[in-house]
Design a protein around this motif. Structure first.
Motif, PDB file in Angstrom:
ATOM      1  N   GLU A 213       1.087  -1.375  -0.076  1.00  0.00           N
ATOM      2  CA  GLU A 213      -0.141  -0.012  -0.057  1.00  0.00           C
ATOM      3  C   GLU A 213       0.876   1.316  -0.104  1.00  0.00           C
ATOM      4  OE1 GLU A 213      -0.652  -2.661   1.862  1.00  0.00           O
ATOM      5  OE2 GLU A 213      -2.404  -3.133   1.568  1.00  0.00           O
ATOM      6  N   ILE A 214       1.967   0.962   0.809  1.00  0.00           N
ATOM      7  CA  ILE A 214       2.898   2.448   0.912  1.00  0.00           C
ATOM      8  C   ILE A 214       3.524   2.810  -0.634  1.00  0.00           C
ATOM      9  CG2 ILE A 214       5.086   3.176   1.493  1.00  0.00           C
ATOM     10  CD1 ILE A 214       4.316   1.506   4.248  1.00  0.00           C
ATOM     11  N   THR A 215       3.652   1.485  -1.182  1.00  0.00           N
ATOM     12  CA  THR A 215       4.350   1.931  -2.598  1.00  0.00           C
ATOM     13  C   THR A 215       3.267   2.338  -3.532  1.00  0.00           C
ATOM     14  OG1 THR A 215       5.822   0.245  -2.195  1.00  0.00           O
ATOM     15  CG2 THR A 215       5.419   0.694  -4.525  1.00  0.00           C
ATOM     16  N   ALA A 216       1.894   1.786  -3.457  1.00  0.00           N
ATOM     17  CA  ALA A 216       0.918   2.098  -4.379  1.00  0.00           C
ATOM     18  C   ALA A 216       0.455   3.587  -4.123  1.00  0.00           C
ATOM     19  CB  ALA A 216      -0.091   1.064  -4.256  1.00  0.00           C
ATOM     20  N   PHE A 217       0.225   3.922  -2.838  1.00  0.00           N
ATOM     21  CA  PHE A 217      -0.197   5.117  -2.642  1.00  0.00           C
ATOM     22  C   PHE A 217       0.925   6.187  -2.865  1.00  0.00           C
ATOM     23  CE2 PHE A 217      -3.377   4.021   1.110  1.00  0.00           C
ATOM     24  CZ  PHE A 217      -3.701   2.925   0.178  1.00  0.00           C
ATOM     25  N   SER A 323       1.419   8.941   0.066  1.00  0.00           N
ATOM     26  CA  SER A 323       0.316   9.638   0.736  1.00  0.00           C
ATOM     27  C   SER A 323       0.012   8.681   2.019  1.00  0.00           C
ATOM     28  CB  SER A 323      -1.051   9.769  -0.014  1.00  0.00           C
ATOM     29  OG  SER A 323      -0.871  10.643  -0.942  1.00  0.00           O
ATOM     30  N   PHE A 324       0.309   7.360   1.928  1.00  0.00           N
ATOM     31  CA  PHE A 324       0.231   6.614   3.300  1.00  0.00           C
ATOM     32  C   PHE A 324       0.776   7.056   4.457  1.00  0.00           C
ATOM     33  CE2 PHE A 324       0.353   2.818   5.747  1.00  0.00           C
ATOM     34  CZ  PHE A 324      -0.539   2.330   5.637  1.00  0.00           C
ATOM     35  N   HIS A 325       1.815   7.933   4.508  1.00  0.00           N
ATOM     36  CA  HIS A 325       2.583   8.597   5.363  1.00  0.00           C
ATOM     37  C   HIS A 325       1.873   9.725   6.068  1.00  0.00           C
ATOM     38  CE1 HIS A 325       5.073   5.397   5.253  1.00  0.00           C
ATOM     39  NE2 HIS A 325       5.870   5.694   4.142  1.00  0.00           N
ATOM     40  N   TYR A 326       0.637  10.201   5.707  1.00  0.00           N
ATOM     41  CA  TYR A 326       0.201  11.094   6.294  1.00  0.00           C
ATOM     42  C   TYR A 326      -0.263  10.555   7.393  1.00  0.00           C
ATOM     43  CZ  TYR A 326      -1.399  14.724   2.607  1.00  0.00           C
ATOM     44  OH  TYR A 326      -1.368  15.758   1.657  1.00  0.00           O
ATOM     45  N   ARG A 435      -8.749   8.366   2.581  1.00  0.00           N
ATOM     46  CA  ARG A 435      -8.636   8.474   4.130  1.00  0.00           C
ATOM     47  C   ARG A 435      -7.265   9.184   4.501  1.00  0.00           C
ATOM     48  NH1 ARG A 435     -10.768   3.127   4.534  1.00  0.00           N
ATOM     49  NH2 ARG A 435     -12.956   2.965   3.864  1.00  0.00           N
ATOM     50  N   THR A 436      -6.148   8.667   3.906  1.00  0.00           N
ATOM     51  CA  THR A 436      -5.022   9.441   4.069  1.00  0.00           C
ATOM     52  C   THR A 436      -5.059  10.903   4.290  1.00  0.00           C
ATOM     53  OG1 THR A 436      -4.149   9.332   2.046  1.00  0.00           O
ATOM     54  CG2 THR A 436      -3.680   7.205   3.171  1.00  0.00           C
TER      55      THR A 436
END
Length: 470
Positions: A213-217, A323-326, A435-436
């Motif tokens: 998910e981190i990669t895809a986002f 964006s996952f790291h929001y 949601r991120t």
């Protein structure tokens, strides 16, 4: 045969939206869009109202982040008056805004996103809620509820009530802080810091479960924008705007918020009531940027508080374009907010009686900018000779992120959705990228110029009988 998938409504966000995903004959994603389907229209119905009403009126835009609008609106009214407000008043507004950011971040992380982060993206849909979190890990759920409560109690002690306080006014704040309320606010800070640190430790432990998910986002690169200050630290209330690119280069710095029209354009798309601001020198799309916690932590040198700064090296070792790291940035900011409140509430003059400047309107235009939980927030008012609002323009944090959210939806849908068999987990990941950003659609649906309205009257046979466009 081509096929369209519609996710309506998008769940666990604040407001109403839908996502459409267009598949080609091979079952691959051809296109996807994020649609905001509601309209508020605050800019129009405030016309003709006295400017002094604007802070309280604008706070009604949202029940989640009313303080953010209260602060930005009050700053716009300060400019209309042409006054420099007392230092204590500015610091009291800062505390109120920090409490707002902490409680809103807690809502986003614990209530809306932690079900995915704790239970997994493919967990039973019936269990993906705060109740599911409470059943699986009660302490995590209790921490989320408590963090929100602490933030709201601080807002109540300063502003008189937890939702829609009217304490922040043109020229400062309406009443000084009492010693009793100062001591109460100070007593809450250590618990807020403890919970934030405990949650950060837990989150670092589960982060490795979401590498795909981190990669895809993170397949989309954009600019970032936020307020900062002379110390190059987090600045939630005042300061200048900075814009940086995905390689860490500063594209523009020391931009004056009051001159935003010189460098910020506003566009509309036919599929959404949410307008799309962009960095004007690079044009629409090339000038797409993100705001909010991820942007802020990517652009400042440091947070400016000891414990939050301890978290930065690990955060910056991650792919901070994703964006996952929001989520991670949001937790660090909760920690920062309580540390900063603890500093401000102990200032020697925080109980000063000098908390408001009085004047008649001295300017035709007033522009106020601050950082809201989701990013940079600007209120822009024009008044007539009687102090009545002639025109209002609001640029809301979620609006700044509109194009980025739309493109992130496309990238994530393209990565996860393939073939004829579509699972709930695939669709949940498409919702999860939205949601991120923690969009607040109640705040953000303020269109610019002509409304992109299109109404069709369709017969049961599918024939379009009549239509109106404007």
């Amino acid at each position: 045969m081509a096929k369209q998938i519609v996710i309506d409504p998008v769940t666990r966000i604040e407001g109403h939206a839908k996502i459409t995903i267009q598949l080609n004959d091979a079952g691959e994603v051809d296109d996807a869009h994020f649609h905001v389907t509601q309209l508020r229209g605050f800019e129009k119905f405030c016309e003709g109202r006295p400017f002094s009403e604007m802070p309280s009126l604008m706070a009604r835009i949202c029940g989640i982040c009313p303080v953010s609008h209260l602060v930005a609106s009050s700053k716009a009214c300060d400019m209309l008056l042409g006054v420099r407000i007392p230092k204590t008043a500015a610091n009291l507004r800062r505390i109120l805004n920090l409490a707002q950011i902490a409680q809103s971040h807690a809502l986003s992380f614990f209530y809306l996103s932690s079900p995915d982060l704790l239970l997994g993206m493919d967990a039973d849909m019936e269990k993906r809620s705060l109740f599911g979190v409470a059943a699986a890990q009660p302490q995590l759920a209790r921490d989320g509820v408590r963090l929100r409560s602490i933030g709201q109690q601080i807002i109540e002690r300063l502003g008189g009530k937890r939702i829609h306080p009217g304490w922040t006014v043109p020229g400062g704040v309406s009443e000084p802080l009492s010693a009793e309320n100062r001591d109460f606010v100070a007593s809450l800070v250590p618990e807020g810091i403890r919970i934030a640190r405990r949650t950060l430790e837990w989150y670092r432990g589960v982060l490795g479960n979401y590498e795909e998910e981190i990669t895809a986002f993170g397949r989309m690169h954009t600019l970032f924008m936020c307020l900062t200050n002379a110390d190059d630290t987090l600045e939630m209330y005042d300061g200048h705007l900075r814009i940086g690119d995905h390689q860490g280069n500063v594209v523009a710095d020391h931009l004056r918020p009051a001159e935003y029209e010189d460098y910020m354009g506003e566009a509309v798309e036919e599929w959404s009531f949410l307008k799309s601001p962009y960095y004007k020198p690079l044009g629409y799309h090339e000038g797409t940027y993100r705001v909010g916690p991820l942007a802020r932590l990517n652009l400042v040198k440091s947070c400016g508080t000891p414990l939050a700064d301890e978290e930065l090296p690990f955060f910056r070792s991650l792919d901070t374009q994703s964006s996952f790291h929001y989520h991670y940035a949001r937790l660090i900011e909760i920690l920062y907010c309580f540390e900063k409140i603890g500093e401000l509430i102990e200032l020697p003059d925080i109980l000063s009686d000098r908390v408001r400047a009085y004047a008649q309107p001295n300017n035709e235009f007033g522009i106020g900018t601050s950082e809201a939980p989701r990013g940079t927030l600007t209120h822009h008012y024009q008044i007539d000779e009687n102090g009545l609002i002639v025109r209002a323009n609001l640029i809301i944090a979620t609006g700044h992120n509109n194009v980025a959210m739309d493109r992130n939806v496309y990238e994530v849908a393209k990565h996860f959705i393939k073939g004829d068999h579509i699972t709930d987990g695939m669709l949940n990941r498409v919702e999860a990228v939205i949601r991120t950003f923690d969009p607040c659609l109640s705040c953000s649906t303020h269109a610019v110029g002509q409304m992109p309205l299109h109404i069709q009257l369709v017969a049961p046979t599918g024939e379009v009988l009549d239509e109106v466009k404007r």
